[in-house]
Design a protein around this motif. Structure first.
Motif, mmCIF file in Angstrom:
data_model
loop_
_atom_site.group_PDB
_atom_site.id
_atom_site.type_symbol
_atom_site.label_atom_id
_atom_site.label_comp_id
_atom_site.label_asym_id
_atom_site.label_seq_id
_atom_site.Cartn_x
_atom_site.Cartn_y
_atom_site.Cartn_z
ATOM 1 N N THR A 184 10.347 106.481 79.111
ATOM 2 C CA THR A 184 10.503 106.231 80.550
ATOM 3 C C THR A 184 9.303 105.429 81.028
ATOM 4 O O THR A 184 8.320 105.252 80.295
ATOM 5 C CB THR A 184 10.602 107.544 81.348
ATOM 6 N N HIS A 226 8.863 113.147 82.594
ATOM 7 C CA HIS A 226 9.916 112.157 82.352
ATOM 8 C C HIS A 226 10.989 112.203 83.435
ATOM 9 O O HIS A 226 11.583 111.172 83.768
ATOM 10 C CB HIS A 226 10.521 112.307 80.955
ATOM 11 N N ASN A 233 9.719 110.408 86.408
ATOM 12 C CA ASN A 233 9.780 108.971 86.118
ATOM 13 C C ASN A 233 11.187 108.421 86.338
ATOM 14 O O ASN A 233 11.374 107.346 86.932
ATOM 15 C CB ASN A 233 9.350 108.700 84.679
ATOM 16 N N LEU A 234 12.200 109.149 85.867
ATOM 17 C CA LEU A 234 13.583 108.683 86.013
ATOM 18 C C LEU A 234 14.019 108.679 87.467
ATOM 19 O O LEU A 234 14.811 107.816 87.884
ATOM 20 C CB LEU A 234 14.525 109.560 85.184
ATOM 21 N N GLY A 239 15.326 103.467 80.955
ATOM 22 C CA GLY A 239 14.750 104.269 79.889
ATOM 23 C C GLY A 239 15.396 103.979 78.553
ATOM 24 O O GLY A 239 16.298 103.141 78.444
ATOM 25 N N ARG A 261 20.041 102.654 81.471
ATOM 26 C CA ARG A 261 19.634 103.328 82.698
ATOM 27 C C ARG A 261 20.236 104.730 82.725
ATOM 28 O O ARG A 261 21.407 104.909 82.408
ATOM 29 C CB ARG A 261 20.085 102.531 83.927
#
Length: 236
Positions: free
Chosen positions: A26, A59, A62-63, A69, A93
């Motif tokens: 990510t 993570h 982040n997403l 990713g 994605r």
């Protein structure tokens, strides 16, 4: 006629199917530096990677900030240079997904996740693929478009739950033979938890087995024929 690949889309997709963990890539929400983490991995019927992650994890944050990713899975050779082993990286994605089907398929691969899958801070995310890069040693390197690696599987998606129920209710003996004679397990107590074009996931308690079909099936007729042939093999 298209050129035959040195590492086929079917081989790469089955590598994803067999994997129970993967490396998630990510973009760090603070600064955008790539961040890699270890995740448990499952696939949907098409083969797209599915993860279950908590909002407390880096993570996931982040997403939520940037859905771009990747997921990388690898199979290490028993000896020698680890880089001679097969691996595939899928890029795209992520988006959040819900539903009993997603949960059932994920828990078929990770039964221990039942302890926390229902927690409010956990959610399923699926990688919507755009491109994949597959490597299986020297001279076997391929960049594979998403529609080749993950072909449409609409009929299998529609019939999967019914097929799982039918096998468990009407063909319990065959499932035990699959586990014992094809997968080397002791018979008794196995259930089919998920089916897709490439195979089936069997589970007994927290034990998990993957039954590969050999050749992908994309229709009810092809699935019935495949399972019947496997049944005949195990009666010998």
């Amino acid at each position: 006629m298209s050129e035959r690949r040195s590492f086929s889309a079917d081989e790469a997709r089955n590598l994803l199917r067999r994997a129970r963990t993967g490396t998630l890539g990510t973009l760090n929400a603070e600064g955008g530096i790539p961040y890699a983490s270890l995740v448990n991995l499952a696939t949907d019927v098409r083969g797209c990677p599915v993860i279950l992650v908590s909002t407390l994890a880096w993570h996931t944050r982040n997403l939520l900030a940037d859905p771009r990713g990747s997921v990388m899975v690898a199979e290490m050779p028993p000896e020698g240079d680890a880089l001679t082993g097969a691996r595939v990286t899928v890029m795209g994605r992520f988006s959040r997904v819900e539903g009993r089907e997603v949960s059932r398929r994920y828990l078929a691969r990770h039964p221990a996740a039942e302890l926390y899958a229902g927690f409010g801070d956990f959610a399923f995310w699926r990688l919507e693929p755009e491109l994949a890069h597959a490597v299986a040693g020297f001279g076997r390197i391929e960049t594979i478009p998403a529609n080749e690696l993950f072909p449409s599987a609409d009929e299998m998606i529609a019939l999967e739950e019914g097929a799982v129920q039918h096998m468990n209710e009407d063909h319990e003996d065959a499932i035990q033979r699959f586990a014992e004679k094809l997968l080397g397990a002791t018979a008794g107590g196995w259930k089919i938890m998920a089916i897709d074009p490439d195979g089936a996931d069997l589970r007994r308690g927290e034990e998990v087995l993957r039954l590969p079909f050999g050749t992908p099936v994309y229709s009810g007729g092809a699935l019935r024929s495949c399972l019947a042939k496997l049944g005949e093999q195990t009666r010998v």
